[in-house]
Design a protein around this motif. Structure first.
Motif, PDB file in Angstrom:
ATOM      1  N   ARG A   1       0.877  -1.183   0.054  1.00  0.00           N
ATOM      2  CA  ARG A   1      -0.059  -0.022   0.110  1.00  0.00           C
ATOM      3  C   ARG A   1       0.877   1.048   0.109  1.00  0.00           C
ATOM      4  NH1 ARG A   1      -5.156  -2.218   1.229  1.00  0.00           N
ATOM      5  NH2 ARG A   1      -5.164  -3.874   2.480  1.00  0.00           N
TER       6      ARG A   1
ATOM      7  N   ILE B   1     -10.469  -9.102  -1.427  1.00  0.00           N
ATOM      8  CA  ILE B   1     -11.654 -10.199  -0.909  1.00  0.00           C
ATOM      9  C   ILE B   1     -12.919  -9.454  -0.735  1.00  0.00           C
ATOM     10  CG2 ILE B   1      -9.901 -11.636  -0.101  1.00  0.00           C
ATOM     11  CD1 ILE B   1     -10.445 -10.559   2.838  1.00  0.00           C
TER      12      ILE B   1
ATOM     13  N   ARG C   1      -7.551 -13.734   3.606  1.00  0.00           N
ATOM     14  CA  ARG C   1      -6.827 -13.392   2.489  1.00  0.00           C
ATOM     15  C   ARG C   1      -5.804 -14.670   1.749  1.00  0.00           C
ATOM     16  NH1 ARG C   1      -5.641  -7.532   3.728  1.00  0.00           N
ATOM     17  NH2 ARG C   1      -3.547  -8.026   3.302  1.00  0.00           N
TER      18      ARG C   1
HETATM   19  O1  F6P Z   1      -9.221  -4.936   1.435  1.00  0.00           O
HETATM   20  C1  F6P Z   1      -8.875  -6.101   1.879  1.00  0.00           C
HETATM   21  C2  F6P Z   1      -8.830  -6.099   3.377  1.00  0.00           C
HETATM   22  O2  F6P Z   1      -8.396  -7.433   3.680  1.00  0.00           O
HETATM   23  C3  F6P Z   1     -10.154  -5.573   4.137  1.00  0.00           C
HETATM   24  O3  F6P Z   1     -11.186  -6.496   4.227  1.00  0.00           O
HETATM   25  C4  F6P Z   1      -9.343  -5.368   5.555  1.00  0.00           C
HETATM   26  O4  F6P Z   1      -9.936  -4.148   5.991  1.00  0.00           O
HETATM   27  C5  F6P Z   1      -8.077  -4.729   4.906  1.00  0.00           C
HETATM   28  O5  F6P Z   1      -7.851  -5.508   3.795  1.00  0.00           O
HETATM   29  C6  F6P Z   1      -6.834  -5.045   6.045  1.00  0.00           C
HETATM   30  O6  F6P Z   1      -5.703  -4.666   5.395  1.00  0.00           O
HETATM   31  P1  F6P Z   1      -4.187  -4.807   5.948  1.00  0.00           P
HETATM   32  O7  F6P Z   1      -3.779  -6.134   5.549  1.00  0.00           O
HETATM   33  O8  F6P Z   1      -3.348  -4.042   5.244  1.00  0.00           O
HETATM   34  O9  F6P Z   1      -4.414  -4.634   7.404  1.00  0.00           O
END
Ligand code: F6P
Length: 319
Positions: A72, A127, A253
């Motif tokens: 990100r 997801i 995930r």
């Molecule tokens: O967008 C996918 C997702 O798994 C969301 O459901 C969740 O809120 C977010 O990503 C979590 O992100 P990270 O893995 O960066 O904490």
């Protein structure tokens, strides 16, 4: 269009590798060079590119995660970061990009096209299933099936002990995962961000269970109370109900993609390559009602994809 590249960005999703495989094979089939950008937009800024061949596409159909890694990227949110990325793409002679991810990925892709005219198409890889313009996103089907099989196990122990269980699923600001998982698990209550959670109704549903109070409550992480832990706490304070809670988290995930996700990822991979060849840009290649769709990237986040009312009704009738 002679040389194209693919990246995966944002939260990874099962099926991203199957998608990369399809893009590699479709590009080679069309006589294009195909490059991988490692680490999402961070890799684009750093010029971290590798040439991909048919060999690289072996064994990807069934694997979870993404071989191209993901990120990100905060830097890419700034114009300076995007300018550096555009420079790296031009230096490498890349004529078009496929960006697989969610709305954050698409915001970046749209800006890259607007500011630097780099042809770019998005493909829905998340997801959460929260993108307007496609019935399903790559990874969603696997995530809900993973959650369902975990919750079936929790249900067994909940039943044995006559316990109330609150299970939190992912989905950020959208309740698609919670709704489908809740219905699939026979949940007594489903809390989603789109609807105000009603603690009194939830308590009534627990009472309705009778002496064996086995109750399964599914909570989308973005619900208005703030998740499963808070709801468990409120139940204790307001009704003296002891509830166990579980946060499924990132288990949703990972893992090998379902057949549905593999097919969707493969179809959209081929269509994304064709879209670039046809001169399309700034659109998401998705699928709705069995047809391939091309939705302007901006619309994927400005138009809201709603949970169908019949699903909400269904969850109430079946609770
Ligand atoms: O967008 C996918 C997702 O798994 C969301 O459901 C969740 O809120 C977010 O990503 C979590 O992100 P990270 O893995 O960066 O904490």
């Amino acid at each position: 269009m002679k040389r194209i590249a693919i990246l995966t960005s944002g939260g990874d999703a099962p099926g991203m590798n199957a998608h990369i495989r399809a893009v590699i094979r479709a590009a080679l089939y069309r006589g294009l060079e195909i490059w991988g950008i490692i680490g999402g937009y961070t890799g684009m800024i750093e010029g971290n590119f590798i040439k991909l061949g048919r060999k690289d596409s072996a064994n990807l159909i069934a694997s979870g995660g993404t071989i191209l890694k993901t990120a990100r990227s905060k830097e890419f949110m700034n114009a300076g970061g995007r300018a550096a990325a555009a420079e790296r793409l031009k230096e490498a002679g890349i004529d078009g990009v496929i960006a697989c991810g969610g709305d954050g990925t698409f915001h970046g892709a749209h800006a890259l096209w607007e500011e630097h005219g780099i042809p770019i198409v998005g493909t829905p890889g998340t997801i959460d299933n929260d993108l307007y313009g496609t019935d399903y996103t790559i990874g969603y089907d696997t995530a809900i099936n993973t959650a369902v099989s975990a919750i079936d196990r929790i249900r067994d122990t909940a039943d044995s002990h006559g316990r109330v269980f609150i299970i939190e699923v992912m989905g950020r600001h959208a309740g698609f995962i919670a709704m489908d998982v809740g219905i699939s698990c026979g949940a007594e209550y489903i809390a989603i961000p789109e609807i105000v959670t009603n603690l009194d109704i939830l308590y009534q549903r627990i009472l309705k269970q009778g002496r064996n109070r086995r109750t399964v409550i599914i909570v989308g992480e973005g619900d208005d109370y703030g998740g499963a832990a808070v709801i468990a706490d409120m139940l204790k304070q307001k009704y003296e109900v002891d509830a166990k809670y579980t946060i499924l988290g990132h288990i949703q995930r990972g893992g090998s993609p379902t057949a549905r996700d593999r097919v969707l990822a493969s179809h959209l991979g081929v269509k994304a390559v064709e879209a670039l060849i046809e001169g399309k840009s700034d659109v998401m290649v998705g699928k709705a009602f069995h047809e391939v769709t091309y939705t302007p990237l901006v619309e994927t986040w400005t138009n809201k994809k709603n949970i169908f009312n019949y699903m909400i009704e269904l969850s109430d009738i079946l609770a």
